[in-house]
Design an enzyme around this catalytic site. Structure first.
Site, mmCIF file in Angstrom:
data_model
loop_
_atom_site.group_PDB
_atom_site.id
_atom_site.type_symbol
_atom_site.label_atom_id
_atom_site.label_comp_id
_atom_site.label_asym_id
_atom_site.label_seq_id
_atom_site.Cartn_x
_atom_site.Cartn_y
_atom_site.Cartn_z
ATOM 1 N N ASP A 9 0.875 -1.177 0.000
ATOM 2 C CA ASP A 9 0.000 0.000 0.000
ATOM 3 C C ASP A 9 0.910 1.224 0.000
ATOM 4 O O ASP A 9 2.124 1.114 0.223
ATOM 5 C CB ASP A 9 -0.866 -0.002 1.273
ATOM 6 C CG ASP A 9 -1.772 1.220 1.377
ATOM 7 O OD1 ASP A 9 -2.395 1.587 0.366
ATOM 8 O OD2 ASP A 9 -1.854 1.824 2.462
ATOM 9 N N CYS A 29 -11.027 3.030 0.109
ATOM 10 C CA CYS A 29 -9.635 3.388 0.412
ATOM 11 C C CYS A 29 -9.298 2.582 1.650
ATOM 12 O O CYS A 29 -10.065 2.592 2.630
ATOM 13 C CB CYS A 29 -9.493 4.881 0.682
ATOM 14 S SG CYS A 29 -7.859 5.328 1.343
ATOM 15 N N THR A 30 -8.176 1.866 1.616
ATOM 16 C CA THR A 30 -7.860 0.949 2.712
ATOM 17 C C THR A 30 -7.462 1.683 3.995
ATOM 18 O O THR A 30 -7.350 1.060 5.044
ATOM 19 C CB THR A 30 -6.757 -0.038 2.294
ATOM 20 O OG1 THR A 30 -5.621 0.713 1.808
ATOM 21 C CG2 THR A 30 -7.233 -0.976 1.206
ATOM 22 N N HIS A 31 -7.260 2.985 3.905
ATOM 23 C CA HIS A 31 -6.991 3.762 5.131
ATOM 24 C C HIS A 31 -8.265 3.959 5.969
ATOM 25 O O HIS A 31 -8.179 4.110 7.186
ATOM 26 C CB HIS A 31 -6.429 5.144 4.778
ATOM 27 C CG HIS A 31 -4.972 5.153 4.439
ATOM 28 N ND1 HIS A 31 -4.483 4.640 3.264
ATOM 29 C CD2 HIS A 31 -3.891 5.624 5.126
ATOM 30 C CE1 HIS A 31 -3.165 4.793 3.234
ATOM 31 N NE2 HIS A 31 -2.783 5.386 4.350
ATOM 32 N N CYS A 91 -4.473 -1.498 -1.827
ATOM 33 C CA CYS A 91 -4.661 -0.061 -2.026
ATOM 34 C C CYS A 91 -5.581 0.095 -3.238
ATOM 35 O O CYS A 91 -5.286 -0.456 -4.308
ATOM 36 C CB CYS A 91 -3.299 0.576 -2.305
ATOM 37 S SG CYS A 91 -3.357 2.322 -2.730
ATOM 38 N N ASN A 92 -6.695 0.785 -3.056
ATOM 39 C CA ASN A 92 -7.637 0.968 -4.168
ATOM 40 C C ASN A 92 -7.011 1.782 -5.284
ATOM 41 O O ASN A 92 -7.142 1.451 -6.469
ATOM 42 C CB ASN A 92 -8.900 1.687 -3.666
ATOM 43 C CG ASN A 92 -9.737 0.823 -2.761
ATOM 44 O OD1 ASN A 92 -10.727 0.256 -3.176
ATOM 45 N ND2 ASN A 92 -9.335 0.689 -1.513
ATOM 46 N N THR A 93 -6.323 2.858 -4.898
ATOM 47 C CA THR A 93 -5.710 3.761 -5.867
ATOM 48 C C THR A 93 -4.698 3.005 -6.730
ATOM 49 O O THR A 93 -4.723 3.090 -7.963
ATOM 50 C CB THR A 93 -5.018 4.913 -5.092
ATOM 51 O OG1 THR A 93 -5.972 5.483 -4.193
ATOM 52 C CG2 THR A 93 -4.475 5.966 -6.016
ATOM 53 N N TYR A 139 -0.788 8.444 -2.482
ATOM 54 C CA TYR A 139 -0.775 8.186 -3.921
ATOM 55 C C TYR A 139 -1.982 8.861 -4.603
ATOM 56 O O TYR A 139 -1.972 9.068 -5.818
ATOM 57 C CB TYR A 139 -0.884 6.674 -4.192
ATOM 58 C CG TYR A 139 0.394 5.866 -4.030
ATOM 59 C CD1 TYR A 139 1.558 6.411 -3.492
ATOM 60 C CD2 TYR A 139 0.419 4.522 -4.432
ATOM 61 C CE1 TYR A 139 2.707 5.637 -3.356
ATOM 62 C CE2 TYR A 139 1.571 3.753 -4.309
ATOM 63 C CZ TYR A 139 2.709 4.313 -3.766
ATOM 64 O OH TYR A 139 3.842 3.545 -3.645
ATOM 65 N N GLY A 140 -3.011 9.134 -3.799
ATOM 66 C CA GLY A 140 -4.316 9.542 -4.344
ATOM 67 C C GLY A 140 -4.358 10.841 -5.134
ATOM 68 O O GLY A 140 -5.318 11.085 -5.852
HETATM 69 N N1 DGL Z 1 -4.902 3.150 0.930
HETATM 70 C C1 DGL Z 1 -4.924 3.800 -0.347
HETATM 71 C C2 DGL Z 1 -6.195 3.437 -1.126
HETATM 72 O O1 DGL Z 1 -6.826 2.449 -0.831
HETATM 73 C C3 DGL Z 1 -4.673 5.259 -0.164
HETATM 74 C C4 DGL Z 1 -4.076 5.888 -1.355
HETATM 75 C C5 DGL Z 1 -3.278 7.138 -1.103
HETATM 76 O O2 DGL Z 1 -2.117 6.997 -0.723
HETATM 77 O O3 DGL Z 1 -3.797 8.230 -1.361
HETATM 78 O O4 DGL Z 1 -6.563 4.088 -2.070
#
Ligand code: DGL
Length: 262
Positions: A11, A183-185, A74-76, A43-44
């Site tokens: 992630d 988003c996994t956060h 991580c979805n992104t 990353y978003g």
């Molecule tokens: N955990 C990431 C997700 O699921 C966060 C991405 C990020 O770093 O913005 O999208």
């Protein structure tokens, strides 16, 4: 492929630990390497190309270190890299988007909402995939630019956190029956989200763990050891702050954590 090889999970930072928790529960005897790119989070707000370049080097590191499968927790990064990584890797790669799509499509909802990073929401990926399964479903999406960085730094540190969250949640119509955390956060603050939403809050990480199980079984590479697996953490930023947050979320002590420069 040796069954005792690692599962590599990555992630942009701490978020994928929400997926890791479900993987440990479902597959306790697997050896796992968790990689959090904490120097480059979030990353978003990045371009697809940037996310692809960042992810590629992580996956190279994981494969060099004996991984038998990769989970993009991580979805992104899943949206930006899954197809690319699937063609470039000789080992199975599992993303998290389909898990979320499956979780909201299989419950007969008429209207749902999706929270995610700007990249995830702008890609329209959930919308496209959910509509394919259920043309009639009404889907509202909300891009939450500030949530991932705040959770990464430590949610409780921010006095304005409820104000920020409240603002995003105010865009979710009352008629939404379910809210997908894309988003996994976000599972790190699921209680605060649930307090502001009357319907069902859906965390796709358990479905993602089940997808990994199905893939390992199909490839016949499940670890048959009776012993508990080894879990190692690799971060590109500060080790200590990551350790504190991950230990709190997992409820266990982390012993093996390393800072790497890749
Ligand atoms: N955990 C990431 C997700 O699921 C966060 C991405 C990020 O770093 O913005 O999208």
């Amino acid at each position: 492929m040796d069954r005792r090889c690692n599962i590599g999970i990555f992630d942009s930072g701490i978020g994928g630990v929400s997926v890791l928790k479900k993987i440990i529960k479902l597959l306790p005897n697997e050896n796992i390497m968790y990689f959090g790119d904490t120097k480059n989070v979030p990353y978003g707000g990045r371009t697809k190309e940037e996310i692809q370049n960042l992810s590629r080097r992580i996956v190279e590191f994981l494969i060099l270190n004996n991984c038998k499968a990769i989970v993009i927790a991580c979805n992104t990064a899943t949206i930006a890299t899954l197809e690319m990584l699937k063609t470039q890797c000789s080992i199975p790669v599992v993303g998290i988007i389909d898990a979320g799509v499956e979780a909201v499509s299989s419950n007969g909802y008429d209207e749902i909402s999706v929270l995610g990073t700007p990249f995830t929401i702008e890609s329209g990926e959930h919308l496209k995939k959910i509509k394919k399964k259920n043309k009639k479903m009404k889907i509202n999406t909300v891009a939450c630019e500030e949530l991932c960085p705040m959770i990464e730094e430590g949610w409780e540190k921010f006095g304005k956190r409820y104000e920020v969250l409240g603002e995003y949640m105010s865009h979710i119509p009352k008629s939404s029956e379910a809210l997908l955390l894309a988003c996994t956060h976000y599972p790190f603050i699921i209680e605060d989200i649930q307090k502001r939403f009357d319907g069902k809050v859906i965390d796709p990480s358990e479905e993602c763990a089940r997808e990994l199980f199905r893939v390992l079984k199909k490839e016949d590479i499940l670890n048959n050891d009776k012993n508990k697996g080894r879990i190692e953490f690799y971060v590109t930023g500060d080790k200590e702050s990551f350790k504190v947050k991950a230990e709190k979320f997992l409820g266990t002590e982390i012993k093996d954590i390393y800072k790497v420069n890749i």
